[in-house]
Design an enzyme around this catalytic site. Structure first.
Site, PDB file in Angstrom:
ATOM      1  CG  LEU A 192      17.161  10.416  25.145  1.00  0.00           C
ATOM      2  CD1 LEU A 192      16.906   9.569  26.393  1.00  0.00           C
ATOM      3  CD2 LEU A 192      17.531  11.837  25.536  1.00  0.00           C
ATOM      4  CG  ASP A 193      22.960  12.760  21.540  1.00  0.00           C
ATOM      5  OD1 ASP A 193      22.662  12.442  20.382  1.00  0.00           O
ATOM      6  OD2 ASP A 193      23.042  13.951  21.924  1.00  0.00           O
ATOM      7  N   PRO A 194      23.745   8.517  22.818  1.00  0.00           N
ATOM      8  CG  PRO A 194      25.018   7.125  21.419  1.00  0.00           C
ATOM      9  CD  PRO A 194      24.358   8.483  21.474  1.00  0.00           C
TER      10      PRO A 194
END
Length: 308
Positions: free
Chosen positions: A43-45
């Site tokens: 997952l992206d930050p």
């Protein structure tokens, strides 16, 4: 003191701001340096939601976990595009999105249903000429990534508060939701980016089921559609040696989860001809089987069964 090393997986609900790697640091600390820990599906930050954390021999099932369908709630903001396709990137274009949603919004959203061609974002972990695309993009280089075929199983508008819309998306492996926001804006002729992203589920594993409990590996294989096969002790030992054994009556296919007596999850297997052949043997299960049973063949080595 770290917990005894398990072999299974946890469901985390990742917080915003953390990378996926940092989000699993507490799990690594909990089980100690000698235990393998990884995650399936980055997952992206800025994104939140379900992160499957693999522990011990379950790390060998990461590909199965990543292949499960994923469910997202994504908010697309119209009027601005960025180089990262989300809120964290450099602004590329700004334009007035207008006072209300376009009349053809529903039709443009529906065009993403099914198998589609998608160009991943330049800010992605894909490799271009041997280097990560995001590293090239951050260095100011032009990044060209070839389109690839991805699948959207379901897509619908959950909420409309123009100039933002929130979509519910169920998609297959390799789909970039950030790219969807970019591409939807392009089809409507309005710059757009993703302003929020939450993964609510991976397969049957929901964000509201997140806990510190280590779940058994067989829950993953069941979710991936693997059929269970139970063997007697002798056949299980032969299979752990890398030898083929007679396939039980009615058992066919190449997605089989094999168990030794006592519900010991031994390996993944497939049927070739009339023989059951191991694909991936879990070393902890093999050792447990050896410890409680004499070798199936005197002097036989079991180590070779540890490879896929």
């Amino acid at each position: 003191m770290s917990d005894p090393a398990p072999h299974g997986f946890l469901i985390l609900d990742k917080a915003p701001g953390d990378s996926s790697a940092r989000a699993i640091d507490p799990v690594k600390k909990r089980f100690g340096k000698r235990t393998k820990v990884g995650h399936a599906g980055t997952l992206d930050p800025f994104a939140t939601g379900v992160l499957i954390v693999m522990v011990g021999d379950a790390t060998r099932l990461s590909d199965l976990a990543m292949a499960l369908p994923k469910t997202y709630e994504a908010t697309v903001a119209f009027g601005r595009s960025t180089d990262s396709c989300d809120t964290e990137g450099r602004i590329l274009e700004e334009a007035d999105p207008g006072p209300g949603a376009p009349d053809d919004l529903d039709e443009r959203v529906a065009e993403f249903l099914g198998e589609i061609q998608q160009v991943p974002p330049a800010f992605s972990a894909l490799k271009v000429n041997g280097k990560r695309a995001y590293k090239l993009a951050r260095a100011g280089e032009d990044v060209e990534i070839a389109p690839r075929r991805v699948t959207v199983h379901a897509i619908e508008i959950m909420h409309l508060a123009w100039p933002e819309i929130t979509l519910r998306i169920v998609c297959g492996s390799g789909f970039y939701v950030r790219a969807l926001g970019r591409d939807l804006g392009a089809r409507l002729g309005i710059p757009a980016h993703l302003s929020a992203l939450r993964r609510t589920a991976i397969g049957p594993f929901q964000a509201d089921g997140a806990s510190e409990e280590v779940r058994p590996m067989e829950e993953l294989t069941a979710a991936a559609g693997f059929a269970r096969v139970d063997l007697d002790e002798t056949s299980a030992l032969l299979l752990a040696q890398g030898r083929g054994v007679s396939s039980p009556e009615g058992v066919t296919g190449d997605q089989l989860a094999v168990f030794a007596p006592g519900s010991l999850f031994l390996c993944l297997a497939r049927v070739e001809g009339e023989l059951l052949q191991a694909k991936t043997v879990f070393s902890h299960a093999r050792r447990a089987l050896e410890a409680r049973s004499p070798p199936a063949t005197p002097g036989a080595s079991l180590d070779r069964a540890d490879t896929n």
